[in-house]
Design an enzyme around this catalytic site. Structure first.
Site, mmCIF file in Angstrom:
data_model
loop_
_atom_site.group_PDB
_atom_site.id
_atom_site.type_symbol
_atom_site.label_atom_id
_atom_site.label_comp_id
_atom_site.label_asym_id
_atom_site.label_seq_id
_atom_site.Cartn_x
_atom_site.Cartn_y
_atom_site.Cartn_z
ATOM 1 N N THR A 1 3.017 -38.904 -35.147
ATOM 2 C CA THR A 1 3.674 -39.438 -36.425
ATOM 3 C C THR A 1 5.172 -39.541 -36.210
ATOM 4 O O THR A 1 5.761 -39.313 -35.216
ATOM 5 C CB THR A 1 3.379 -38.636 -37.526
ATOM 6 O OG1 THR A 1 3.912 -37.260 -37.179
ATOM 7 C CG2 THR A 1 1.773 -38.399 -37.823
ATOM 8 N N TYR B 1 9.138 -26.619 -30.241
ATOM 9 C CA TYR B 1 9.255 -26.726 -31.729
ATOM 10 C C TYR B 1 10.109 -25.709 -32.390
ATOM 11 O O TYR B 1 10.654 -25.978 -33.527
ATOM 12 C CB TYR B 1 7.629 -25.847 -32.134
ATOM 13 C CG TYR B 1 7.203 -26.473 -33.192
ATOM 14 C CD1 TYR B 1 6.954 -27.959 -33.487
ATOM 15 C CD2 TYR B 1 6.725 -25.608 -34.263
ATOM 16 C CE1 TYR B 1 6.582 -28.273 -34.797
ATOM 17 C CE2 TYR B 1 6.466 -26.112 -35.665
ATOM 18 C CZ TYR B 1 6.327 -27.498 -35.810
ATOM 19 O OH TYR B 1 5.667 -27.783 -37.093
ATOM 20 N N LYS C 1 8.084 -23.013 -40.342
ATOM 21 C CA LYS C 1 6.719 -23.062 -40.846
ATOM 22 C C LYS C 1 5.874 -21.519 -40.982
ATOM 23 O O LYS C 1 5.354 -21.431 -41.649
ATOM 24 C CB LYS C 1 5.670 -23.586 -39.588
ATOM 25 C CG LYS C 1 6.070 -25.188 -39.544
ATOM 26 C CD LYS C 1 5.553 -25.911 -40.630
ATOM 27 C CE LYS C 1 5.698 -27.389 -40.318
ATOM 28 N NZ LYS C 1 5.571 -28.349 -41.699
ATOM 29 N N ALA D 1 14.087 -31.191 -39.316
ATOM 30 C CA ALA D 1 14.845 -30.432 -38.709
ATOM 31 C C ALA D 1 15.661 -31.456 -37.639
ATOM 32 O O ALA D 1 15.242 -32.519 -37.272
ATOM 33 C CB ALA D 1 14.385 -29.636 -37.689
HETATM 34 P P1 NAD Z 1 5.535 -38.237 -41.002
HETATM 35 O O1 NAD Z 1 6.957 -38.781 -40.511
HETATM 36 O O2 NAD Z 1 4.773 -39.127 -41.279
HETATM 37 O O3 NAD Z 1 5.857 -37.481 -42.500
HETATM 38 C C1 NAD Z 1 6.817 -36.621 -42.768
HETATM 39 C C2 NAD Z 1 7.603 -36.958 -44.025
HETATM 40 O O4 NAD Z 1 8.615 -36.225 -44.513
HETATM 41 C C3 NAD Z 1 7.962 -38.313 -44.156
HETATM 42 O O5 NAD Z 1 7.113 -39.167 -45.330
HETATM 43 C C4 NAD Z 1 9.426 -38.295 -44.752
HETATM 44 O O6 NAD Z 1 9.794 -39.254 -45.566
HETATM 45 C C5 NAD Z 1 9.306 -36.945 -45.267
HETATM 46 N N1 NAD Z 1 10.636 -36.283 -45.561
HETATM 47 C C6 NAD Z 1 11.436 -35.873 -44.635
HETATM 48 N N2 NAD Z 1 12.538 -35.325 -45.247
HETATM 49 C C7 NAD Z 1 12.310 -35.287 -46.554
HETATM 50 C C8 NAD Z 1 13.364 -35.262 -47.676
HETATM 51 N N3 NAD Z 1 14.672 -34.840 -47.649
HETATM 52 N N4 NAD Z 1 13.018 -35.601 -49.024
HETATM 53 C C9 NAD Z 1 11.581 -36.111 -49.160
HETATM 54 N N5 NAD Z 1 10.813 -36.406 -47.977
HETATM 55 C C10 NAD Z 1 11.244 -36.112 -46.789
HETATM 56 O O7 NAD Z 1 5.009 -36.960 -40.286
HETATM 57 P P2 NAD Z 1 3.806 -36.013 -40.289
HETATM 58 O O8 NAD Z 1 3.510 -35.751 -38.870
HETATM 59 O O9 NAD Z 1 2.586 -36.630 -41.040
HETATM 60 O O10 NAD Z 1 4.556 -34.961 -41.074
HETATM 61 C C11 NAD Z 1 4.071 -34.441 -42.272
HETATM 62 C C12 NAD Z 1 3.646 -32.866 -42.178
HETATM 63 O O11 NAD Z 1 2.956 -32.351 -41.257
HETATM 64 C C13 NAD Z 1 4.844 -31.994 -41.974
HETATM 65 O O12 NAD Z 1 5.285 -30.940 -42.616
HETATM 66 C C14 NAD Z 1 4.767 -31.749 -40.345
HETATM 67 O O13 NAD Z 1 5.505 -30.563 -40.144
HETATM 68 C C15 NAD Z 1 3.347 -31.309 -40.642
HETATM 69 N N6 NAD Z 1 2.496 -31.259 -39.422
HETATM 70 C C16 NAD Z 1 2.565 -32.251 -38.539
HETATM 71 C C17 NAD Z 1 2.063 -32.158 -37.329
HETATM 72 C C18 NAD Z 1 2.041 -33.497 -36.369
HETATM 73 O O14 NAD Z 1 1.648 -33.162 -34.975
HETATM 74 N N7 NAD Z 1 2.063 -34.594 -36.585
HETATM 75 C C19 NAD Z 1 1.217 -31.040 -36.939
HETATM 76 C C20 NAD Z 1 0.955 -30.198 -38.079
HETATM 77 C C21 NAD Z 1 1.762 -30.394 -39.079
#
Ligand code: NAD
Length: 259
Positions: A192, A154, A161, A94
């Site tokens: 992350t 958020y 989500k 976002a």
């Molecule tokens: P991250 O930044 O390591 O991973 C996010 C990924 O999304 C990256 O690899 C990025 O390249 C990819 N991405 C974004 N836009 C894209 C696009 N247009 N095309 C292809 N790929 C794209 O961060 P993360 O925290 O590992 O996030 C992974 C998932 O986990 C997400 O869905 C996030 O919402 C979810 N999540 C994260 C947390 C947290 O606290 N980090 C908690 C719960 C859920």
């Protein structure tokens, strides 16, 4: 070696702090053959580094807003691997300005971008890759408690989500015809690249650590192990579920206080 002989596509590795990396590592440790993607040329070297470490043979470009890349990915998998056994969707985005300040100020553009990249991409990815999934395959996506509770900053991502979790329930019924399962992992907050876009994230981490039953924040390894469970035969019979790995933050009726 619970994943021995299994092949799977993991989308969402940006670097070795990504949740997708945590899942990939646990799967590889248990014998899986993993396929990775990179979003763009800037992230490619970091994904290459991860691929080398995990002995991943192929990485492919995938920006989910580019339909031609998704189509090419499916064709490459078919050519290089045949059919695969699991799929991980670990991406969200976002615009930064929508993840700070008040939700009431969410612009239509920010709303549409968050929904397209964080929700529609799951439907699009699953539909495109489905022909190369074996019967009985397993799909996992990543969600967060902000889908069902208020979490500071958020904002629009909480709405995305909620839509993602609903999509999991509907996809579970469609995929169930072929015995394919789909579940969401709801991870606690982890530092992350994506999380760095959320306002006051360090405060959220501190609060979570203090106010969860286990008195700690989860790691990408904790999430990776649950991911491996949902992708393996260990969870046969589990589909359409939201699986929480957040030290139970979601079960706390009020903050802990300890003398
Ligand atoms: P991250 O930044 O390591 O991973 C996010 C990924 O999304 C990256 O690899 C990025 O390249 C990819 N991405 C974004 N836009 C894209 C696009 N247009 N095309 C292809 N790929 C794209 O961060 P993360 O925290 O590992 O996030 C992974 C998932 O986990 C997400 O869905 C996030 O919402 C979810 N999540 C994260 C947390 C947290 O606290 N980090 C908690 C719960 C859920």
């Amino acid at each position: 070696m619970i994943m021995q002989g299994k092949k799977g596509l993991i989308v969402g590795v940006a670097n070795n702090r990504s949740i997708a990396y945590g899942i990939a590592k646990e799967c590889v440790n248990e014998g899986a053959d993993v396929i990775l993607t990179y979003q763009n040329d800037k992230l490619k070297p970091r994904v290459e580094k991860v691929a080398k470490e995990l002995e991943v043979k192929n990485i492919y470009p995938l920006d989910v807003s580019k339909p031609q890349e998704l189509k090419a990915l499916k064709e490459s998998i078919e050519k290089d691997y045949g059919k695969i056994d699991f799929l991980v969707h670990s991406i969200a985005f976002a615009p930064r300005e929508a993840l700070d300040g008040e939700f009431i100020n969410t612009s239509k553009d920010a709303f549409n971008i968050a929904m397209e990249i964080s929700v529609y991409s799951l439907i699009d990815l699953v539909r495109t890759i489905e022909p190369v999934l074996n019967d009985g395959a397993s799909v996992v996506t990543l969600t967060y408690l902000g889908s069902s509770r208020y979490i500071p900053h958020y904002n629009v991502m909480g709405v995305a989500k909620a839509a993602l979790e609903a999509s999991v329930r509907y996809l579970a019924v469609d995929l169930g015809k072929r015995g394919i399962r789909i579940n969401a992992l709801s991870a606690g907050p982890i530092k992350t690249l994506a999380a760095s876009g959320i306002g006051d994230f360090n405060e959220i981490l501190k609060y979570n650590e203090k106010n969860s039953p286990l008195r700690k924040n989860v790691t990408i390894s904790d999430v990776g192990k649950s991911g491996m469970y949902l992708l393996s035969e260990l969870s046969s019979g589990v589909t359409g579920e939201i699986h929480y790995i957040d030290s139970g933050y979601n079960i706390m009726g009020m903050p802990l206080y300890e003398k």
